[in-house]
Motif scaffolding. Structure first.
Motif, PDB file in Angstrom:
ATOM      1  N   HIS A  44      -4.471  64.234  18.800  1.00  0.00           N
ATOM      2  CA  HIS A  44      -4.081  63.325  17.695  1.00  0.00           C
ATOM      3  C   HIS A  44      -2.436  63.050  18.157  1.00  0.00           C
ATOM      4  O   HIS A  44      -2.177  61.785  17.925  1.00  0.00           O
ATOM      5  N   ASP A  85       5.188  61.161   9.520  1.00  0.00           N
ATOM      6  CA  ASP A  85       5.205  61.489   7.963  1.00  0.00           C
ATOM      7  C   ASP A  85       5.414  63.234   8.121  1.00  0.00           C
ATOM      8  O   ASP A  85       5.349  63.868   7.098  1.00  0.00           O
ATOM      9  N   HIS A  86       5.551  63.733   9.531  1.00  0.00           N
ATOM     10  CA  HIS A  86       5.780  65.029   9.638  1.00  0.00           C
ATOM     11  C   HIS A  86       7.265  65.483  10.115  1.00  0.00           C
ATOM     12  O   HIS A  86       7.796  66.678  10.037  1.00  0.00           O
ATOM     13  N   HIS A 117       4.390  62.669  14.547  1.00  0.00           N
ATOM     14  CA  HIS A 117       4.133  61.213  13.839  1.00  0.00           C
ATOM     15  C   HIS A 117       5.093  61.228  12.546  1.00  0.00           C
ATOM     16  O   HIS A 117       5.776  62.502  12.025  1.00  0.00           O
ATOM     17  N   HIS A 119       3.114  67.742  14.168  1.00  0.00           N
ATOM     18  CA  HIS A 119       2.979  66.993  15.477  1.00  0.00           C
ATOM     19  C   HIS A 119       3.837  65.657  15.313  1.00  0.00           C
ATOM     20  O   HIS A 119       4.515  65.418  13.858  1.00  0.00           O
TER      21      HIS A 119
END
Ligand SMILES: [Zn+2]
Length: 287
Positions: free
Chosen positions: A166, A95-96, A93, A91
């Motif tokens: 999310h 951190d990914h 965000h 997804h």
């Protein structure tokens, strides 16, 4: 790489991470999950490598600073980063996917993103719900996916399930592996988490958020899962399972095959979502 340059990189990495006020990225041993599926992420951020005779697939780039750790992990397994042909995501965000642009530059791979998250990745973080100031390097998106779309490479077919809430384009990836001669369904959960600060009701920025989470839990409950994985290792107890995989017990059974763990996790997260929704609804009626 020399010890000195490793130290310099480690210092630079620690400094950069401290500047941005987040937990330090720690390396983690690359390891086989099942068949041609490997874990090549850091200790906290999961990245998966799926190898094929026609090149490889990576799910998640982590932060920009995670990309060198991913490279070391891929090479430690005897594969080459430049053989990566497809870059996917759990997804949008930071951190990914903040490392997507760097990973794309290093590999020349195509970037495939679920609708709903595609513009966020293309615009380097712009347009996210809640995290309105989070920005990273823009990454061109080669193909926008829809729910249920297949991604094929070298005889492997991944199915992208849109599991929103999310983020709008949060994606749960599924595919078939062979584990010790037996077919095994792999599921990488995109994220079932209602983050701190998420508004499930009266949300002007993301009005359909609660309905999206509800849809996501229906999808997750309907998936057949043998090998249980997720966008962070802590979804599925990665570290403990890795430790077990290094012991003699792992010869008789693969700890990453955990259909019961998957069901329990989805159930736990659905209950957390329902509770947050009920709490926010109750708080509203008291106003
Ligand atoms: Zn997230």
């Amino acid at each position: 790489m020399t010890t000195r340059s490793q130290i310099l990189i480690a210092v630079a990495l620690a400094f950069a991470i401290t500047l941005q006020g987040r937990a330090a990225e720690e390396p983690f041993p690359a390891h086989k999950v099942a068949g041609n599926t490997y874990y090549v992420g850091s200790k906290a951020l999961a990245t998966y490598l799926i190898t094929t005779p026609e090149g490889h697939i990576l799910i998640n780039s982590g932060f920009e600073e995670t990309v060198p750790l991913i490279r070391v992990s891929v090479e430690s397994l005897g594969f080459k980063l430049r053989d990566v042909k497809l870059i996917l995501a759990s997804h949008a965000h930071s951190d990914h996917v903040a490392g997507h642009a760097l990973l794309q530059e290093l590999t020349g791979a195509k970037v495939l993103v679920m609708e709903g998250d595609d513009q966020v990745i293309a615009k380097g973080g712009e347009g996210q719900y809640l995290y309105t100031t989070s920005r990273w390097k823009k990454c061109p998106v080669d193909r926008v996916l829809k729910d249920g779309e297949e991604v094929k490479l070298g005889g492997v077919t991944l199915v992208a399930r849109k599991t929103p809430g999310h983020t709008r384009g949060c994606t749960t990836w599924t595919w078939q592996e062979t584990d010790r001669g037996k077919a095994a369904s792999v599921v990488v959960i995109g994220s079932p988490n209602v983050n701190p600060g998420y508004r499930l009701i009266d949300n002007k920025d993301y009005p359909e958020i609660a309905a999206d989470f509800a849809k996501t839990f229906e999808i997750l409950k309907g998936l057949k899962c043998d090998v249980f994985l997720g966008a962070h290792g802590d979804y599925y107890g990665m570290q403990a399972k890795y430790e077990t995989s290094q012991t003699n017990a792992a010869r008789s059974s693969n700890p990453f095959v955990d259909p019961e763990g998957y069901k329990a996790y989805v159930d736990l997260k659905e209950k957390a979502f329902r509770k947050t929704l009920a709490d926010q609804t109750a708080a509203k009626s008291q106003r």
